[in-house]
Design a protein around this motif. Structure first.
Motif, PDB file in Angstrom:
ATOM      1  N   ILE A   1       7.052  -4.364   6.281  1.00  0.00           N
ATOM      2  CA  ILE A   1       7.462  -3.223   7.121  1.00  0.00           C
ATOM      3  C   ILE A   1       6.268  -2.749   7.933  1.00  0.00           C
ATOM      4  CG2 ILE A   1       8.454  -0.917   7.197  1.00  0.00           C
ATOM      5  CD1 ILE A   1       9.731  -1.440   4.502  1.00  0.00           C
ATOM      6  N   ASP A   2       6.359  -2.834   9.238  1.00  0.00           N
ATOM      7  CA  ASP A   2       5.273  -2.398  10.117  1.00  0.00           C
ATOM      8  C   ASP A   2       5.589  -1.003  10.647  1.00  0.00           C
ATOM      9  OD1 ASP A   2       3.201  -2.147  11.879  1.00  0.00           O
ATOM     10  OD2 ASP A   2       3.955  -3.603  13.346  1.00  0.00           O
ATOM     11  N   LEU A   3       4.831  -0.028  10.161  1.00  0.00           N
ATOM     12  CA  LEU A   3       5.046   1.357  10.592  1.00  0.00           C
ATOM     13  C   LEU A   3       4.197   1.731  11.802  1.00  0.00           C
ATOM     14  CD1 LEU A   3       5.036   3.158   7.099  1.00  0.00           C
ATOM     15  CD2 LEU A   3       7.013   2.338   8.412  1.00  0.00           C
TER      16      LEU A   3
ATOM     17  N   GLU B   1       7.796   3.061  -1.112  1.00  0.00           N
ATOM     18  CA  GLU B   1       7.024   4.132  -0.473  1.00  0.00           C
ATOM     19  C   GLU B   1       7.341   4.214   1.019  1.00  0.00           C
ATOM     20  OE1 GLU B   1       2.843   4.986  -2.800  1.00  0.00           O
ATOM     21  OE2 GLU B   1       2.904   3.305  -1.393  1.00  0.00           O
ATOM     22  N   LYS B   2       7.397   3.065   1.661  1.00  0.00           N
ATOM     23  CA  LYS B   2       7.644   3.055   3.106  1.00  0.00           C
ATOM     24  C   LYS B   2       9.063   3.512   3.443  1.00  0.00           C
ATOM     25  CE  LYS B   2       4.027  -0.171   4.522  1.00  0.00           C
ATOM     26  NZ  LYS B   2       3.686  -1.429   5.243  1.00  0.00           N
TER      27      LYS B   2
ATOM     28  N   ASN C   1      -0.568   7.053   3.300  1.00  0.00           N
ATOM     29  CA  ASN C   1      -0.868   5.642   3.503  1.00  0.00           C
ATOM     30  C   ASN C   1       0.064   4.787   2.639  1.00  0.00           C
ATOM     31  OD1 ASN C   1      -2.158   3.284   4.364  1.00  0.00           O
ATOM     32  ND2 ASN C   1      -3.706   3.409   2.742  1.00  0.00           N
ATOM     33  N   PRO C   2       1.372   4.809   2.947  1.00  0.00           N
ATOM     34  CA  PRO C   2       2.333   4.076   2.116  1.00  0.00           C
ATOM     35  C   PRO C   2       2.102   2.572   2.187  1.00  0.00           C
ATOM     36  CG  PRO C   2       3.369   4.836   4.141  1.00  0.00           C
ATOM     37  CD  PRO C   2       2.010   5.468   4.094  1.00  0.00           C
ATOM     38  N   GLN C   3       2.238   1.913   1.051  1.00  0.00           N
ATOM     39  CA  GLN C   3       1.972   0.478   0.990  1.00  0.00           C
ATOM     40  C   GLN C   3       3.176  -0.324   0.504  1.00  0.00           C
ATOM     41  OE1 GLN C   3      -0.989  -1.025   2.024  1.00  0.00           O
ATOM     42  NE2 GLN C   3      -1.386   1.025   2.808  1.00  0.00           N
TER      43      GLN C   3
ATOM     44  N   GLY D   1       6.850  -4.391   0.931  1.00  0.00           N
ATOM     45  CA  GLY D   1       6.236  -3.317   1.702  1.00  0.00           C
ATOM     46  C   GLY D   1       5.384  -3.833   2.838  1.00  0.00           C
TER      47      GLY D   1
ATOM     48  N   TRP E   1       8.830   7.193   3.582  1.00  0.00           N
ATOM     49  CA  TRP E   1       8.179   7.582   4.840  1.00  0.00           C
ATOM     50  C   TRP E   1       9.175   7.527   5.989  1.00  0.00           C
ATOM     51  CZ3 TRP E   1       7.104   6.046   9.757  1.00  0.00           C
ATOM     52  CH2 TRP E   1       6.016   6.625  10.400  1.00  0.00           C
TER      53      TRP E   1
END
Length: 307
Positions: A302-304, A58-59, A52-54, A299, A62
């Protein structure tokens, strides 16, 4: 960081320390996910959350693992990206190419002008030569450094997948200066889901007076900084907005279309806009922000979920 803090950091991260001491390519047997997690903890001082990268960093980790597209390899290739960019926005925005070679031995320095830039197409820094006076150039040393650069598989440094299969070459480009006659200022446009959000502005690169500032898309200077990790801080001045700023934003949108997060680099020279490079993982995703809230702020952009 004092001596005791360094010892403590080494004790907590023996594998990361070994990688840094012995060279990252010696540890290419380590799977990407494991390697990235180890290095993230070393640089960021905390465990990587891939479930659950925030934060921004972190993203980026990912995305290294889960967002891999063949066209990304072309986009990070400093040679092949030229055709890509010319097709998208026009070849007049490319720094003139002086030559391309498969090996350092092939370079005929007699055919190059007095000033030029040599670099590998697949990495960042290793092997680069910024020549301002060819008569003073130690050609043997230049070839030696370029050979070193060609041997480097930049992918293994931070497991940035797009670099893994770049066909390695050496390119020469025209040496460019801005209207002041100084080395170029870098405008690095951070795009999120295809939209420019921040401009990472560098001055005095390759000098003792390097600075890095962040501006928003209205060219307001922000208080975002990474001086602690970068080794240099913000400048004490606000520079004027570049004349070609609107075009910079327009072209950044074109090149960033359909990408969750990417950095598009530009140079503004005598009111003309020139493309620099495309980078998918700013600072390899290992650069701390001086204020952790900024890591979280970026963070959130960024929409994952769409991947």
């Amino acid at each position: 960081m004092n001596f005791h803090s360094k010892v403590k950091k080494v004790a907590k991260n023996p594998l990361a320390t070994a990688i840094l001491l012995l060279g990252f390519e010696k540890f290419k047997f380590i799977p990407d996910k494991k390697y990235i997690s180890v290095m993230y903890k070393y640089y960021m001082g905390k465990k990587l959350n891939l479930d659950n990268p925030q934060t921004f960093n972190e993203k980026l980790q990912w995305l290294k693992i889960y967002n891999r597209k063949d066209e990304y390899t072309i986009m990070v290739d400093k040679y092949k990206v030229r055709d890509y960019v010319a097709c998208k926005i026009g070849e007049e925005h490319l720094i003139p190419l002086l030559g391309v070679w498969d090996s350092a031995e092939e370079i005929d320095f007699d055919t190059l002008p007095n000033e030029f830039v040599l670099k590998c197409n697949h990495n960042s820094g290793t092997g680069m030569c910024i020549c301002k006076n060819k008569t003073l150039l130690n050609i043997e040393n230049v070839r030696k450094e370029l050979k070193k650069g060609l041997k480097e598989n930049y992918y293994y440094l931070g497991r940035e997948w797009p670099y893994k299969n770049v066909q390695r070459k050496i390119i020469a480009e025209k040496f460019m200066v801005d209207e002041s006659g100084c080395e170029l200022k870098d405008y690095k446009v951070l795009c999120f889901n295809g939209e420019p959000k921040l401009i990472e502005f560098h001055q005095g690169r390759f000098t003792d007076h390097q600075s890095q500032d962040y501006y928003d898309i209205n060219w307001n200077k922000t208080d975002i900084s990474q001086g602690e990790v970068a080794g240099f801080g913000c400048s004490d001045k606000t520079v004027p907005i570049p004349v070609c700023f609107d075009k910079m934003m327009e072209f950044s949108r074109i090149l960033a279309k359909g990408i969750p997060q990417v950095r598009i680099d530009w140079y503004a020279i005598n009111e003309q806009l020139y493309f620099g490079e495309i980078t998918f993982f700013d600072g390899c995703g290992f650069d701390k922000f001086d204020n952790p809230n900024d890591d979280a702020k970026l963070g959130a952009w960024i929409d994952l979920k769409s991947l």
